[in-house]
Design an enzyme around this catalytic site. Structure first.
Site, short mmCIF file in Angstrom:
data_model
loop_
_atom_site.label_atom_id
_atom_site.label_comp_id
_atom_site.label_asym_id
_atom_site.label_seq_id
_atom_site.Cartn_x
_atom_site.Cartn_y
_atom_site.Cartn_z
N ALA A 165 0.84 -1.20 0.00
CA ALA A 165 0.00 0.00 0.00
C ALA A 165 0.88 1.25 0.00
O ALA A 165 1.91 1.29 0.67
CB ALA A 165 -0.89 0.00 1.23
N GLY A 197 1.04 -5.36 1.00
CA GLY A 197 0.05 -5.64 -0.05
C GLY A 197 0.66 -6.31 -1.27
O GLY A 197 -0.03 -7.04 -1.99
N GLU A 244 0.66 -9.86 -0.38
CA GLU A 244 -0.73 -10.35 -0.39
C GLU A 244 -1.23 -10.54 -1.83
O GLU A 244 -1.98 -11.46 -2.12
CB GLU A 244 -1.63 -9.36 0.37
CG GLU A 244 -1.38 -9.44 1.87
CD GLU A 244 -1.96 -8.28 2.65
OE1 GLU A 244 -1.72 -7.11 2.25
OE2 GLU A 244 -2.63 -8.51 3.67
N GLU A 267 3.47 -5.19 8.03
CA GLU A 267 2.54 -4.24 8.66
C GLU A 267 2.81 -4.07 10.15
O GLU A 267 2.66 -2.99 10.71
CB GLU A 267 1.09 -4.72 8.47
CG GLU A 267 0.57 -4.64 7.04
CD GLU A 267 0.96 -5.84 6.19
OE1 GLU A 267 1.71 -6.71 6.68
OE2 GLU A 267 0.52 -5.90 5.03
N1 COA Z 1 4.56 3.57 -0.31
C1 COA Z 1 5.04 4.68 -0.85
N2 COA Z 1 6.32 4.84 -1.22
C2 COA Z 1 7.15 3.81 -1.01
C3 COA Z 1 6.72 2.61 -0.44
C4 COA Z 1 5.35 2.51 -0.09
N3 COA Z 1 4.82 1.37 0.42
N4 COA Z 1 7.77 1.76 -0.35
C5 COA Z 1 8.83 2.41 -0.85
N5 COA Z 1 8.44 3.67 -1.24
C6 COA Z 1 9.29 4.69 -1.82
C7 COA Z 1 10.29 5.20 -0.80
O1 COA Z 1 9.71 6.16 0.04
C8 COA Z 1 11.36 5.76 -1.70
O2 COA Z 1 10.94 7.01 -2.21
P1 COA Z 1 11.98 8.29 -2.21
O3 COA Z 1 13.10 7.86 -3.12
O4 COA Z 1 11.14 9.40 -2.74
O5 COA Z 1 12.42 8.46 -0.79
C9 COA Z 1 11.38 4.79 -2.87
O6 COA Z 1 10.10 4.14 -2.85
C10 COA Z 1 12.47 3.74 -2.73
O7 COA Z 1 12.34 3.12 -1.47
P2 COA Z 1 13.54 2.99 -0.40
O8 COA Z 1 12.96 2.83 0.95
O9 COA Z 1 14.52 4.09 -0.61
O10 COA Z 1 14.21 1.63 -0.90
P3 COA Z 1 14.98 0.55 0.00
O11 COA Z 1 15.54 -0.45 -0.97
O12 COA Z 1 15.88 1.19 0.96
O13 COA Z 1 13.81 -0.18 0.86
C11 COA Z 1 11.69 -1.29 1.17
C12 COA Z 1 12.80 -0.87 0.18
C13 COA Z 1 10.54 -1.89 0.36
C14 COA Z 1 12.22 -2.30 2.16
C15 COA Z 1 11.22 -0.04 1.94
O14 COA Z 1 10.95 0.99 0.98
C16 COA Z 1 9.97 -0.25 2.75
O15 COA Z 1 10.03 -0.83 3.83
N6 COA Z 1 8.82 0.24 2.24
C17 COA Z 1 7.57 0.16 2.97
C18 COA Z 1 6.95 -1.20 2.75
C19 COA Z 1 5.74 -1.38 3.63
O16 COA Z 1 5.76 -1.25 4.82
N7 COA Z 1 4.65 -1.76 2.94
C20 COA Z 1 3.47 -2.19 3.63
C21 COA Z 1 2.45 -1.18 3.64
S1 COA Z 1 1.07 -1.78 4.59
#
Ligand code: COA
Length: 262
Positions: free
Chosen positions: A65, A113, A116, A136
């Site tokens: 999400a 998501g 999922e 989450e």
């Molecule tokens: N929603 C919106 N933007 C997201 C995102 C999400 N779920 N996941 C990643 N992004 C964005 C980051 O904010 C970043 O944007 P920026 O460059 O403008 O700062 C870009 O995507 C790259 O992500 P980044 O975190 O820099 O990459 P990473 O390789 O260090 O880490 C993840 C990757 C997926 C581990 C990490 O981004 C993360 O934990 N994301 C959240 C995932 C999450 O909790 N999803 C469940 C939602 S219920």
């Protein structure tokens, strides 16, 4: 025309690509609307036999999400959260109950998501660099799009608990051992592997595929007696199709069958 996804169709296979690589293909409301529209369009097109879902770029299938206001934020109310979860659950259900076989080609992160979404597909192929998590819990919330329910069905209760309670990311090979992933490929081979599997499925009878998919799913939703009864009915239904006659005749005539979906 879609903004958040891309749909390509060739040789009876639709590839639906989550297409916001700068956001790691995070899913916002518009993405859900577009996916739903694409799925319903593909559903009504008999020339499409199989669907592959994948993510644009080489970093993510989907990071789940959109946490930057596109789906929810720290200001989301409990009332709004219900509709967000319901919307996501409906989409996952649509994917799961889709009449055509679905393959998730997971080419990077499948988080929240994103995980999922993969869980709702029939077969999950992953690249060696893919990582999966129901993360989450790290946000102080729980899965909302079916992860807490589907995961234990493809793995086991305790593995699902470890995955959902820790929120830890696991590598593709670990996900394969758990039963969440069917097979793992080097990144450069994933697309061909997904396409090869899709071509194989596309050569089968669409009617038999639809019934077979329903039956296997029924084993997780119904008791054994009901499931076996469904199997009896589906088995007999097959014998009212041209495809069954063609399949059996082709075997006897030592040739490849040509299934028409009727
Ligand atoms: N929603 C919106 N933007 C997201 C995102 C999400 N779920 N996941 C990643 N992004 C964005 C980051 O904010 C970043 O944007 P920026 O460059 O403008 O700062 C870009 O995507 C790259 O992500 P980044 O975190 O820099 O990459 P990473 O390789 O260090 O880490 C993840 C990757 C997926 C581990 C990490 O981004 C993360 O934990 N994301 C959240 C995932 C999450 O909790 N999803 C469940 C939602 S219920």
């Amino acid at each position: 025309m879609y903004k958040d996804i891309k749909v390509d169709v060739s040789e009876g296979i639709a590839t639906v690509t989550l297409n916001r690589p700068d956001r790691l293909n995070a899913i916002r409301r518009e993405t859900i609307d577009e996916l739903e529209h694409a799925i319903r369009t593909i559903q009504s097109d008999d020339s499409i036999r199989v669907v592959i879902f994948t993510g644009a770029g080489d970093r993510a299938f989907s990071a789940g999400a959109d946490l930057k206001g596109g789906m929810f934020s720290e200001n989301t109310t409990a009332r709004e959260a219900i509709s967000i979860a319901r919307r996501g659950q409906e989409l996952m259900r649509l994917v799961e109950e889709f009449d055509k076989p679905t393959i998730a080609a997971v080419n990077g992160y499948a988080i929240g998501g994103g995980c999922e979404f993969a869980l709702a597909c029939d077969i999950v192929l992953a690249s060696e660099n893919a990582e999966f998590a129901q993360s989450e819990i790290n946000l102080g919330i729980v899965p909302g799009w079916g992860g807490s329910q589907r995961l234990g069905r493809v793995t086991s209760r305790n593995r699902a608990k470890e995955f959902v309670l820790t929120g830890d990311r696991i590598k593709a090979e670990h996900a394969r051992e758990m039963g969440l992933v069917n097979a793992v490929y080097p990144p450069e081979k994933l697309t061909d592997a997904a396409r090869g599997l899709a071509m194989k499925l596309a050569s089968k009878s669409p009617v038999a595929l639809r019934l077979a998919k329903r039956l296997v799913d029924a084993a997780y939703d119904a008791d054994l007696r009901t499931g076996l009864d469904l199997e009896l009915q589906a088995f007999s239904l097959c014998f009212s199709t041209e495809d069954a006659r063609e399949g059996i005749r082709a075997f006897v005539e030592k040739r490849q069958p040509k299934f028409k979906g009727r």
